[in-house]
Design an enzyme around this catalytic site. Structure first.
Site, short mmCIF file in Angstrom:
data_model
loop_
_atom_site.label_atom_id
_atom_site.label_comp_id
_atom_site.label_asym_id
_atom_site.label_seq_id
_atom_site.Cartn_x
_atom_site.Cartn_y
_atom_site.Cartn_z
N ARG A 119 -43.65 58.88 85.53
CA ARG A 119 -42.46 57.91 85.05
C ARG A 119 -41.04 58.09 85.37
NH1 ARG A 119 -45.21 59.30 79.95
NH2 ARG A 119 -46.95 57.41 79.69
N LYS A 141 -32.79 48.80 95.18
CA LYS A 141 -34.22 48.00 95.17
C LYS A 141 -35.37 48.95 95.89
CE LYS A 141 -32.23 43.48 95.18
NZ LYS A 141 -32.12 42.24 96.02
N GLU A 183 -26.99 42.80 109.64
CA GLU A 183 -26.74 42.96 108.26
C GLU A 183 -25.04 43.44 108.18
OE1 GLU A 183 -28.45 42.26 105.81
OE2 GLU A 183 -30.58 42.08 106.38
N LYS A 225 -21.43 46.92 100.13
CA LYS A 225 -22.63 46.94 99.26
C LYS A 225 -22.56 47.68 97.84
CE LYS A 225 -27.44 46.74 98.99
NZ LYS A 225 -28.58 46.64 99.55
N GLU A 235 -29.23 41.94 89.76
CA GLU A 235 -29.29 40.90 90.54
C GLU A 235 -29.13 39.49 89.65
OE1 GLU A 235 -30.88 40.55 94.67
OE2 GLU A 235 -31.15 38.44 94.22
N ARG A 239 -24.94 39.85 92.95
CA ARG A 239 -25.53 40.55 93.87
C ARG A 239 -26.45 39.64 94.93
NH1 ARG A 239 -29.25 46.36 93.36
NH2 ARG A 239 -29.82 46.10 95.74
N ASN A 243 -27.91 38.35 99.64
CA ASN A 243 -28.96 37.47 100.52
C ASN A 243 -28.60 36.36 101.18
OD1 ASN A 243 -30.91 39.23 99.31
ND2 ASN A 243 -30.70 38.02 97.52
N HIS A 246 -30.81 34.80 103.94
CA HIS A 246 -32.08 35.38 104.06
C HIS A 246 -33.16 34.41 103.52
CE1 HIS A 246 -30.01 39.03 104.02
NE2 HIS A 246 -30.81 39.95 103.77
N HIS A 250 -36.29 34.66 105.77
CA HIS A 250 -37.68 34.91 105.06
C HIS A 250 -38.42 33.84 105.85
CE1 HIS A 250 -35.87 37.62 101.74
NE2 HIS A 250 -36.11 38.15 102.89
N HIS A 263 -36.65 41.63 110.75
CA HIS A 263 -36.14 41.19 109.72
C HIS A 263 -34.71 40.80 109.97
CE1 HIS A 263 -35.10 40.63 105.39
NE2 HIS A 263 -34.13 41.59 105.57
#
Ligand code: NAD
Ligand code: GLY
Length: 362
Positions: A119, A141, A183, A225, A235, A239, A243, A246, A250, A263
């Site tokens: 956990r 993330k 980025e 960031k 987010e 936040r 993206n 993106h 994507h 990417h």
């Protein structure tokens, strides 16, 4: 050395940025750690594993190395289980500390393993790609992929520290540097027009990994960031601006098949499209759109979007996590250095997609 601090409800932690930082890794291991588990991949381990072993020897703690296979294709349940098999096989307790030594794939999977094992155990991010140093290692993330979607199984789970050694970038292929720079310049577009202009002036130095330039770029990217993540860890609001580019990116990655474009390359091209859309929706000055396109090209990323077919573009973009109902939401630039999320009507998108399909260079 520079230190940037990330403050979140999930934990506050430092990002240390320095040439040679790998040799100081022992400092990031808490005194009460019962063991250290370095999770890496076969490529990175063969380059830096021994150096990390020596750096951690001074802790005199049991040391376990787990070398995963290299590649996005291995960011899966099976690989995650392989980590758990080793942790349980060594009977490691809750005070073991994991160290993610690698790019975004290793960082995301090791972070998720740390979030789940017993956990939650502590972990340290040691990012070794430019993309991981300026983006994926910061902000908590963590995820693995599911056959039905990328990064769909994961958790927000913050590391104890992020240890960035700028020297390790020397062994990265040039294409990975370009993808990471996408980025970097993103932060200028969404939050700091002065930094964007600095990137324009220093693009050759950045591509050549000139020490002062790359150090400044990493530091400024991490500051932006950290500031965004500190305001909105999970987010639920701001936040999302991280993206930028993106949604288009994507769609490119998944439309062409993962692995065709990196990417960062897809995000680079996606930012050109998002700047075009910003001109349409917000009247963003065309000279800014031209500067975005020129800088994406200068860092070595593609600017010509692939023709996936308008309907396929729309279908692919609807899978985006920002989509609510069937309504498209995009991160757009009302001006250079400021971003916001906007609902975009299908008709506005179709104008851009039609230009791609007739090869007008969007
Ligand atoms: P990657 O982790 O696949 O690394 C790229 C390649 O470079 C790999 O082959 C790797 O073994 C190699 N490599 C790494 N460091 C090296 C070094 N110093 N020298 C030589 N080779 C080296 O790719 P990436 O671009 O770092 O990360 C992409 C991943 O990051 C994706 O899975 C993406 O979903 C994830 N990501 C996560 C976040 C986040 O916020 N968590 C943000 C962006 C991207
Ligand atoms: N890479 C986007 C984020 O961390 O939110």
């Amino acid at each position: 050395m520079n230190i940037v601090t990330v403050n979140t409800p999930g934990g506050s932690y430092p990002i240390h940025i320095a040439a040679g930082r790998l040799d100081a890794l022992a400092h990031s291991i808490p005194g009460n750690a019962t063991a250290i588990v370095v999770v890496s991949n076969t490529t990175i381990s063969s380059l830096y594993g021994e150096r990390v072993r020596q750096a951690l020897a001074s802790t005199a703690k049991p040391l376990v190395f787990i070398d995963l296979p290299d590649g996005e294709a291995y960011k899966t349940w099976d690989t995650l289980n392989l980590i758990f098999d080793r942790l349980l096989g060594h009977q490691l307790d809750r005070k073991a500390v994991l160290v993610a030594l690698g790019g975004g794939v290793v960082g995301d999977i090791c972070g998720f393993a740390a979030a789940c094992y017993m956990r939650g155990v502590r972990f340290v991010q040691v990012p070794t790609t430019l993309l991981a140093q300026v983006d994926s290692s910061v902000g908590g993330k963590t995820a693995i992929n599911h056959p039905l979607g990328k990064n769909m199984i994961g958790a927000f789970y913050q590391p104890l520290a992020v240890e960035i050694d700028t020297d390790v970038l020397a062994s990265l292929p040039a294409r990975e540097i370009s993808a990471g720079l996408a980025e970097v310049i993103k932060y200028g577009m969404i939050a700091d027009a002065t930094f964007f202009a600095w990137c324009e002036e220093n693009v050759d130095a950045l591509r050549a990994l000139a020490p002062q330039a790359i150090h400044h770029a990493i530091k400024r990217s991490c500051e932006i960031k950290a500031q965004v993540v500190s305001q909105d860890e999970r987010e639920s609001g701001v936040r999302a601006i991280l993206n930028f580019g993106h949604t288009f990116g994507h769609a490119i990655e998944s439309g062409l098949g993962y692995g065709q474009w990196l990417h960062g390359e897809a995000v680079g091209c996606g930012m050109v499209l998002a700047a075009e859309l910003s001109a349409q929706v917000h009247g963003l000055d065309r000279t800014i759109v031209a500067r975005v396109r020129a800088l994406v090209k200068a860092i070595g990323c593609p600017t010509q979007a692939p023709d996936l077919g308008a309907q396929r573009w729309l279908d692919l973009m609807r899978v985006d996590k920002k989509t609510e109902g069937r309504v498209f939401r995009f991160v757009l630039l009302p001006e250079l250095g400021r971003a916001q999320v906007d609902v975009v009507p299908d008709a506005q998108l179709e104008t851009i997609l039609a230009r791609i399909s007739v090869g007008q260079g969007v």
